[in-house]
Design a protein around this motif. Structure first.
Motif, short mmCIF file in Angstrom:
data_model
loop_
_atom_site.label_atom_id
_atom_site.label_comp_id
_atom_site.label_asym_id
_atom_site.label_seq_id
_atom_site.Cartn_x
_atom_site.Cartn_y
_atom_site.Cartn_z
N ASP A 252 0.80 -1.22 0.00
CA ASP A 252 0.00 0.00 0.00
C ASP A 252 0.83 1.27 0.00
N GLU A 253 2.11 1.17 0.30
CA GLU A 253 2.97 2.35 0.39
C GLU A 253 3.48 2.74 -1.00
N ARG A 254 2.57 3.24 -1.81
CA ARG A 254 2.89 3.59 -3.20
C ARG A 254 3.34 5.04 -3.29
N PRO A 255 4.34 5.34 -4.12
CA PRO A 255 4.89 6.70 -4.17
C PRO A 255 3.95 7.74 -4.78
N TRP A 256 2.87 7.32 -5.40
CA TRP A 256 1.92 8.28 -5.97
C TRP A 256 0.76 8.57 -5.01
N LYS A 257 0.83 8.04 -3.80
CA LYS A 257 -0.20 8.31 -2.80
C LYS A 257 0.26 9.41 -1.85
N GLU A 258 -0.64 10.32 -1.56
CA GLU A 258 -0.34 11.41 -0.66
C GLU A 258 0.06 10.89 0.72
N GLY A 259 1.15 11.42 1.26
CA GLY A 259 1.58 11.04 2.60
C GLY A 259 2.43 9.80 2.67
N LEU A 261 5.62 7.31 2.64
CA LEU A 261 7.00 7.48 3.08
C LEU A 261 7.90 6.40 2.50
N ASN A 262 7.52 5.90 1.33
CA ASN A 262 8.29 4.83 0.70
C ASN A 262 9.75 5.24 0.52
N HIS A 263 10.65 4.38 0.98
CA HIS A 263 12.08 4.67 0.92
C HIS A 263 12.54 4.96 -0.51
N TYR A 264 11.89 4.34 -1.50
CA TYR A 264 12.32 4.46 -2.90
C TYR A 264 11.47 5.46 -3.69
N ARG A 265 10.67 6.28 -3.01
CA ARG A 265 9.73 7.16 -3.72
C ARG A 265 10.44 8.15 -4.64
N LYS A 266 11.67 8.57 -4.29
CA LYS A 266 12.38 9.54 -5.11
C LYS A 266 12.65 9.01 -6.52
N ALA A 267 12.85 7.70 -6.64
CA ALA A 267 13.10 7.12 -7.96
C ALA A 267 11.87 7.32 -8.84
N TYR A 268 10.70 7.03 -8.29
CA TYR A 268 9.46 7.23 -9.05
C TYR A 268 9.26 8.70 -9.37
N GLU A 269 9.42 9.57 -8.38
CA GLU A 269 9.17 11.00 -8.56
C GLU A 269 10.12 11.62 -9.57
N THR A 270 11.37 11.16 -9.57
CA THR A 270 12.36 11.68 -10.51
C THR A 270 11.95 11.40 -11.95
N TYR A 271 11.56 10.17 -12.21
CA TYR A 271 11.20 9.84 -13.59
C TYR A 271 9.84 10.40 -13.98
N LEU A 272 8.93 10.51 -13.02
CA LEU A 272 7.64 11.14 -13.32
C LEU A 272 7.85 12.57 -13.80
N SER A 273 8.79 13.28 -13.18
CA SER A 273 9.05 14.67 -13.53
C SER A 273 9.57 14.84 -14.95
N LYS A 282 -0.48 13.95 -6.31
CA LYS A 282 -0.60 12.62 -5.72
C LYS A 282 -2.06 12.29 -5.42
N GLU A 283 -2.35 11.00 -5.38
CA GLU A 283 -3.71 10.57 -5.08
C GLU A 283 -4.02 10.82 -3.61
N ASN A 284 -5.25 11.22 -3.35
CA ASN A 284 -5.67 11.44 -1.98
C ASN A 284 -5.63 10.14 -1.19
N GLY A 285 -5.26 10.26 0.06
CA GLY A 285 -5.21 9.08 0.91
C GLY A 285 -5.14 9.49 2.37
N SER A 286 -5.01 8.54 3.21
CA SER A 286 -4.93 8.81 4.64
C SER A 286 -3.47 8.90 5.08
N ARG A 287 -3.07 10.09 5.50
CA ARG A 287 -1.70 10.26 5.98
C ARG A 287 -1.44 9.41 7.22
N LEU A 288 -2.48 9.26 8.04
CA LEU A 288 -2.34 8.46 9.25
C LEU A 288 -2.08 7.00 8.88
N TYR A 289 -2.81 6.50 7.86
CA TYR A 289 -2.61 5.12 7.43
C TYR A 289 -1.20 4.94 6.84
#
Length: 335
Positions: A252-259, A261-273, A282-289
């Motif tokens: 569930d810890e996908r880098p396109w979800k709001e909030g 904290l995926n350790h590898y999220r920068k890799a996804y964000e770099t190429y998305l840019s 990012k898709e709306n989600g529960s930051r608490l979750y």
């Protein structure tokens, strides 16, 4: 090198991220053929993907599959997963008949290094190569006819011998197996591949399909969950952690979800840019979750049984929730 993706408009931006990362790290390969199995990709989406490929002087071929349900002679229930996951079962029918070998990649993958060595991997007498997933529920293995000591593979990265696939009529084997299970399995395509092609899948090193949540697993814990994982050396697993070649954003810890904290999220964000989808919110989600999920990641490392308990206790609740959301989406589309 022949690379295959499958997508609809909902997953197109993730596909673009994977595609861009693939092409950036494989510039040295002179011939790269990209095939996209489409389930209704819009003309605008196709044009965006073509622009991404053109950045590297590459082209792509879109193969429209239409409504996948019409390709089955029986009712299917993907348990909340998007139906596009089943597209890979028809790969032998829709690709050019002279295609000898393909590399199938899920849209939620990011390539971090050259795939030349993976592409040249010998499959021997196997139909395909894949990476083992030792954390699968034992009940899932039992449902598809796998013994506890037998391996279970993830279908997010598949190196396929298309000659053997066609010779052994793998497509029919897969559809017949899925039918024998009532067209309904926990992980539709993946369970079908594991059940129908048992004994015909060659284990690949985990660095070629490194599940991002496995960063927090210990090797000895994975081998306790599935002793057959011992065929993968501890060194190979640690190498995958340090230098993954293909990242697979599972869980569930996908880098396109709001909030998240995926350790590898920068890799996804770099190429998305760098894609035509740059700036997509990012898709709306529960930051608490998301925070709770990340804490569970650390608990997995510090006390592995905690993850096992949470998975057994709440795993099916998450699956059922996903099914309800998909059911509501289907109803809206019909309305």
């Amino acid at each position: 090198m022949n690379v295959v993706y499958a997508s609809n408009d909902n997953y197109a931006r993730h596909l673009a991220v994977s595609l861009y990362s693939l092409l950036e790290h494989n510039r040295e390969i002179s011939d790269v053929q990209i095939y996209i199995l489409s389930m209704g990709l819009s003309p605008e989406t196709r044009a965006r993907l073509e622009r991404a490929a053109a950045t590297f002087g590459r082209s792509l071929t879109v193969i429209e599959l239409g409504d996948l349900r019409e390709r089955f002679s029986y009712e299917v229930d993907t348990g909340g997963f998007d139906l596009s996951i089943m597209a890979r079962l028809f790969i032998g029918e829709v690709l050019p008949p002279d295609t000898d070998r393909v590399l199938y990649l899920d849209c939620d993958t990011v390539v971090l290094a050259s795939l030349k060595r993976l592409w040249e991997t010998e499959l021997d007498s196997s139909i395909l190569g894949a990476v083992m997933e030792p954390t699968i529920y034992p009940s899932i293995k039992e449902e598809i006819g796998l013994l506890p000591e037998e391996p279970y593979f993830n279908s997010g990265v598949l190196l396929i011998d298309m000659k053997r696939w066609r010779t052994e009529d793998a497509g029919k084997m897969l559809l017949d197996f899925y039918c024998s299970r009532g067209g309904k399995l926990f992980a539709g395509d993946q369970d079908t591949i594991n059940g129908a092609l048992k004994g015909k899948i060659k284990p690949l090193p985990p660095r070629y399909n490194f599940f991002t949540n496995y960063r927090y697993y210990r090797y000895d814990h994975l081998t306790r969950l599935s002793p057959v994982y011992g065929k993968i050396s501890k060194k190979s697993f640690q190498e995958a952690k340090r230098r993954p070649v293909i990242l697979h954003f599972m869980g569930d810890e996908r880098p396109w979800k709001e909030g998240n904290l995926n350790h590898y999220r920068k890799a996804y964000e770099t190429y998305l840019s760098r894609t035509p989808w740059a700036g997509t919110p990012k898709e709306n989600g529960s930051r608490l979750y998301m925070a709770a999920y990340h804490l569970m990641d650390y608990a997995t490392f510090l006390c592995p049984p905690v993850r096992d308990f949470v998975s057994r206790r709440f795993g099916m609740q998450v699956i059922n929730s996903r099914k309800n959301v998909q059911r509501e989406t289907d109803q809206k589309e019909k309305a």
